[in-house]
Motif scaffolding. Structure first.
Motif, PDB file in Angstrom:
ATOM      1  N   ARG A 202       0.836  -1.207   0.000  1.00 22.36           N
ATOM      2  CA  ARG A 202       0.000   0.000   0.000  1.00 22.36           C
ATOM      3  C   ARG A 202       0.870   1.255   0.000  1.00 22.36           C
ATOM      4  O   ARG A 202       0.626   2.207  -0.745  1.00 22.36           O
ATOM      5  N   GLY A 203       1.898   1.259   0.829  1.00 23.08           N
ATOM      6  CA  GLY A 203       2.784   2.416   0.897  1.00 23.08           C
ATOM      7  C   GLY A 203       3.571   2.636  -0.375  1.00 23.08           C
ATOM      8  O   GLY A 203       3.755   3.780  -0.823  1.00 23.08           O
ATOM      9  N   LEU A 204       4.035   1.561  -0.981  1.00 22.15           N
ATOM     10  CA  LEU A 204       4.811   1.680  -2.225  1.00 22.15           C
ATOM     11  C   LEU A 204       3.972   2.243  -3.363  1.00 22.15           C
ATOM     12  O   LEU A 204       4.488   2.898  -4.268  1.00 22.15           O
ATOM     13  N   LEU A 205       2.658   1.982  -3.312  1.00 25.24           N
ATOM     14  CA  LEU A 205       1.761   2.529  -4.327  1.00 25.24           C
ATOM     15  C   LEU A 205       1.181   3.876  -3.893  1.00 25.24           C
ATOM     16  O   LEU A 205       0.182   4.336  -4.420  1.00 25.24           O
ATOM     17  N   ALA A 206       1.835   4.493  -2.900  1.00 24.77           N
ATOM     18  CA  ALA A 206       1.589   5.903  -2.529  1.00 24.77           C
ATOM     19  C   ALA A 206       0.264   6.150  -1.821  1.00 24.77           C
ATOM     20  O   ALA A 206      -0.266   7.247  -1.869  1.00 24.77           O
ATOM     21  N   GLN A 207      -0.286   5.123  -1.163  1.00 23.72           N
ATOM     22  CA  GLN A 207      -1.379   5.376  -0.216  1.00 23.72           C
ATOM     23  C   GLN A 207      -0.753   5.408   1.169  1.00 23.72           C
ATOM     24  O   GLN A 207      -0.433   4.369   1.763  1.00 23.72           O
ATOM     25  N   LYS A 208      -0.578   6.602   1.687  1.00 23.03           N
ATOM     26  CA  LYS A 208       0.174   6.780   2.935  1.00 23.03           C
ATOM     27  C   LYS A 208      -0.620   6.337   4.150  1.00 23.03           C
ATOM     28  O   LYS A 208      -0.097   5.680   5.041  1.00 23.03           O
ATOM     29  N   ASP A 209      -1.895   6.685   4.195  1.00 19.29           N
ATOM     30  CA  ASP A 209      -2.697   6.449   5.393  1.00 19.29           C
ATOM     31  C   ASP A 209      -3.598   5.229   5.235  1.00 19.29           C
ATOM     32  O   ASP A 209      -4.027   4.880   4.134  1.00 19.29           O
ATOM     33  N   VAL A 210      -3.899   4.609   6.365  1.00 21.34           N
ATOM     34  CA  VAL A 210      -4.890   3.532   6.394  1.00 21.34           C
ATOM     35  C   VAL A 210      -6.257   4.123   6.070  1.00 21.34           C
ATOM     36  O   VAL A 210      -6.623   5.185   6.568  1.00 21.34           O
ATOM     37  N   ILE A 211      -7.018   3.450   5.206  1.00 24.92           N
ATOM     38  CA  ILE A 211      -8.407   3.840   4.943  1.00 24.92           C
ATOM     39  C   ILE A 211      -9.271   2.698   5.468  1.00 24.92           C
ATOM     40  O   ILE A 211      -9.415   1.657   4.829  1.00 24.92           O
ATOM     41  N   ARG A 212      -9.807   2.891   6.659  1.00 27.02           N
ATOM     42  CA  ARG A 212     -10.563   1.814   7.292  1.00 27.02           C
ATOM     43  C   ARG A 212     -11.985   2.252   7.588  1.00 27.02           C
ATOM     44  O   ARG A 212     -12.219   3.296   8.171  1.00 27.02           O
ATOM     45  N   PHE A 213     -12.914   1.427   7.152  1.00 21.74           N
ATOM     46  CA  PHE A 213     -14.343   1.700   7.291  1.00 21.74           C
ATOM     47  C   PHE A 213     -14.850   1.143   8.621  1.00 21.74           C
ATOM     48  O   PHE A 213     -14.450   0.062   9.054  1.00 21.74           O
ATOM     49  N   LYS A 214     -15.707   1.897   9.274  1.00 17.93           N
ATOM     50  CA  LYS A 214     -16.405   1.441  10.478  1.00 17.93           C
ATOM     51  C   LYS A 214     -17.903   1.640  10.291  1.00 17.93           C
ATOM     52  O   LYS A 214     -18.291   2.643   9.736  1.00 17.93           O
ATOM     53  N   PRO A 215     -18.766   0.736  10.754  1.00 18.01           N
ATOM     54  CA  PRO A 215     -18.415  -0.504  11.452  1.00 18.01           C
ATOM     55  C   PRO A 215     -17.778  -1.535  10.525  1.00 18.01           C
ATOM     56  O   PRO A 215     -17.956  -1.492   9.311  1.00 18.01           O
ATOM     57  N   SER A 216     -17.015  -2.458  11.116  1.00 21.04           N
ATOM     58  CA  SER A 216     -16.393  -3.529  10.335  1.00 21.04           C
ATOM     59  C   SER A 216     -17.480  -4.439   9.766  1.00 21.04           C
ATOM     60  O   SER A 216     -18.493  -4.698  10.413  1.00 21.04           O
ATOM     61  N   LEU A 217     -17.231  -4.921   8.558  1.00 15.72           N
ATOM     62  CA  LEU A 217     -18.218  -5.760   7.875  1.00 15.72           C
ATOM     63  C   LEU A 217     -17.924  -7.253   8.019  1.00 15.72           C
ATOM     64  O   LEU A 217     -18.734  -8.081   7.612  1.00 15.72           O
ATOM     65  N   PHE A 218     -16.753  -7.568   8.573  1.00 15.16           N
ATOM     66  CA  PHE A 218     -16.350  -8.977   8.666  1.00 15.16           C
ATOM     67  C   PHE A 218     -15.761  -9.236  10.053  1.00 15.16           C
ATOM     68  O   PHE A 218     -15.047  -8.408  10.599  1.00 15.16           O
ATOM     69  N   GLN A 219     -16.065 -10.421  10.584  1.00 16.39           N
ATOM     70  CA  GLN A 219     -15.613 -10.781  11.924  1.00 16.39           C
ATOM     71  C   GLN A 219     -14.869 -12.112  11.888  1.00 16.39           C
ATOM     72  O   GLN A 219     -15.314 -13.057  11.215  1.00 16.39           O
ATOM     73  N   HIS A 220     -13.760 -12.182  12.594  1.00 11.23           N
ATOM     74  CA  HIS A 220     -13.029 -13.439  12.738  1.00 11.23           C
ATOM     75  C   HIS A 220     -13.816 -14.364  13.658  1.00 11.23           C
ATOM     76  O   HIS A 220     -14.189 -13.980  14.757  1.00 11.23           O
ATOM     77  N   MET A 221     -14.106 -15.589  13.180  1.00 10.98           N
ATOM     78  CA  MET A 221     -14.901 -16.486  14.021  1.00 10.98           C
ATOM     79  C   MET A 221     -14.127 -17.730  14.432  1.00 10.98           C
ATOM     80  O   MET A 221     -14.569 -18.503  15.267  1.00 10.98           O
ATOM     81  N   GLY A 222     -12.951 -17.951  13.858  1.00 12.38           N
ATOM     82  CA  GLY A 222     -12.172 -19.137  14.203  1.00 12.38           C
ATOM     83  C   GLY A 222     -11.660 -19.072  15.626  1.00 12.38           C
ATOM     84  O   GLY A 222     -11.290 -18.008  16.119  1.00 12.38           O
ATOM     85  N   TYR A 223     -11.618 -20.223  16.271  1.00 12.12           N
ATOM     86  CA  TYR A 223     -11.089 -20.298  17.632  1.00 12.12           C
ATOM     87  C   TYR A 223      -9.659 -20.834  17.614  1.00 12.12           C
ATOM     88  O   TYR A 223      -8.856 -20.525  18.475  1.00 12.12           O
ATOM     89  N   TYR A 224      -9.357 -21.626  16.561  1.00 12.40           N
ATOM     90  CA  TYR A 224      -8.014 -22.183  16.439  1.00 12.40           C
ATOM     91  C   TYR A 224      -7.363 -21.697  15.153  1.00 12.40           C
ATOM     92  O   TYR A 224      -7.983 -21.675  14.096  1.00 12.40           O
TER      93      TYR A 224
END
Length: 437
Positions: free
Chosen positions: A247-269
């Motif tokens: 991302r940085g090498l392609l000149a997007q300096k900042d994180v672009i993060r959407f809230k609320p998150s649309l995906f949740q980690h559900m694995g336990y292992y």
């Protein structure tokens, strides 16, 4: 063509010795980043359709020592999508384990549970044969990781590279997920709104979860470069770190993060040695259907901006905000739509939990029409007041019933000077139809 189908049964697959020289050209020839990598994939279920979809969702999966969540993940993707949304997506599963018997068993389960999606061209299961992998022996032990950990994460980088490579021409956008994820309802509609709101702005990667490589969105045109990049540095570091460097090498300096998150980690292992992995995204919401539309617009303010907390960040659908120095009576913050829109709801929040006094103490919300050109760009020449801010916030419902015209501008006006700085945390707009053509 890199997507030549090898439809032989898995057990009949010939095994060639792995060649560490196979990708020597990739590491040397950076000018070839735009081309796909020459891999002959096995089609284990489904075949690609000729029509490009809007979104490809890519999953890579290997055999786990404990727990297996792949089928639940696929089910969540389909169950949380409407019939109309399903027409716009294709899910590609890369079974990246070298245990061919395990792969065959998983394919049988997927085929039994999701046959109609496979027939409709919405689900593909593929494998990149082992002989196409670079050497996974004698790898660098960066970060003092044990050998088996280095091998696991290095192979995972190659797994993802081959998956990205396969997906290059299937759709306009690509979403990276893990194989142990739960989706929010109508996540595709939310994605589309965010993409539309950022039309005209440059981005490489948008994030819809703060965890690992879950919910990372790319333009499909960038996939060949990303695939080459992961292959080039496959033994250097974990995939999620490489994604940040890319991302940085392609000149997007900042994180672009959407809230609320649309995906949740559900694995336990974890897929690595079956160790416990209880990571959860506390910004996840199961029902993210009431996502604002925020039509494309230009933003202007005469309030002094602090550092890089510029005006556009208040209007962004990601986790950013505007921060300005103490405003005076008559100061303004204006949104000028690229095209007039029928707005049904407006919701504006100022201040923050960290700086609770930096809210708009006295202000009004106005909507405008009749654009005219000025030295500072286009501005509306006629405004109507919709309401006053209370405790730094305002929400107006049924705007389209209260206003007779299509709105071209929305303006926040400071009605009394204040000593405190001003944070505009979010400006959320809902429309009754797409902006007029």
């Amino acid at each position: 063509m890199f997507q030549e189908g090898d439809k032989r049964q898995l057990r009949e697959a010939s095994v060639h010795p792995p060649s560490s020289e196979r990708y020597a050209h990739t590491f040397r020839d950076l000018s070839n980043f735009s081309g796909t990598i020459n891999v002959t994939y096995r089609y284990l279920a489904g075949t690609p359709l000729n029509r490009k979809k809007f979104l490809t969702i890519g999953l890579s999966s290997v055999k786990r020592k404990r727990g297996n969540y792949l089928l639940e993940t696929i089910k969540s993707i389909f169950d949380q999508s409407s019939y109309e949304e399903l027409k716009e997506i294709v899910v590609v599963v890369h079974l990246a384990d070298f245990d061919l018997v395990w792969c065959e068993n998983v394919v049988q389960e997927i085929t039994r549970k999701f046959a109609h999606h496979i027939i409709a061209g919405r689900l593909l299961v593929i494998q990149a044969p082992e002989e196409f992998y670079p050497s996974l022996d004698g790898l660098k032990r960066n970060y003092n990781d044990p050998d088996d950990r280095v091998r696991f994460r290095s192979k995972q980088n190659v797994d993802y590279a081959f998956l990205l490579n396969f997906c290059t021409n299937l759709s306009h956008f690509y979403m990276m997920l893990e194989d142990d994820v739960r989706c929010s309802r109508n996540f595709l509609t939310a994605l589309k709104k965010v993409i539309t709101s950022r039309e005209g702005s440059y981005w490489v990667m948008m994030e819809f979860s703060k965890l690992g490589y879950i919910g990372k969105l790319y333009h499909s045109r960038d996939l060949p470069r990303l695939a080459h990049f992961l292959l080039m540095f496959y033994q250097e570091m974990p995939c999620d770190w490489l994604l940040i460097h890319f991302r940085g090498l392609l000149a997007q300096k900042d994180v672009i993060r959407f809230k609320p998150s649309l995906f949740q980690h559900m694995g336990y292992y974890s897929s690595y040695k079956g160790v416990e992995n209880k990571l959860k995204d506390d910004d996840f919401e199961e029902d993210s259907i009431d996502i604002p539309d925020n039509p494309p617009a230009n933003i202007y303010t005469n309030i002094n901006v602090f550092e890089n907390y510029d005006a556009t960040k208040a209007y962004s659908t990601v986790d950013e905000y505007f921060w300005g120095k103490p405003p005076s009576t008559g100061d303004f913050f204006v949104i000028v739509f690229n095209k007039s829109a029928k707005v049904s709801k407006i919701k504006i929040a100022t201040g923050s939990d960290d700086r609770q006094n930096d809210f708009l103490h006295h202000g009004a919300l106005e909507v405008g029409e009749k654009l005219v050109g000025t030295k500072k760009g286009k501005q509306c020449s006629s405004y109507i007041t919709l309401g006053e801010f209370k405790n730094g916030n305002i929400e107006v419902q049924d705007v389209d019933h209260k206003i007779s015209f299509d709105i071209e501008c929305i303006r926040i006006v400071v009605t009394a000077s204040q000593k405190e700085w001003l944070i505009i945390r979010s400006i959320s707009l809902w429309t009754t139809q797409p902006p007029s053509q």
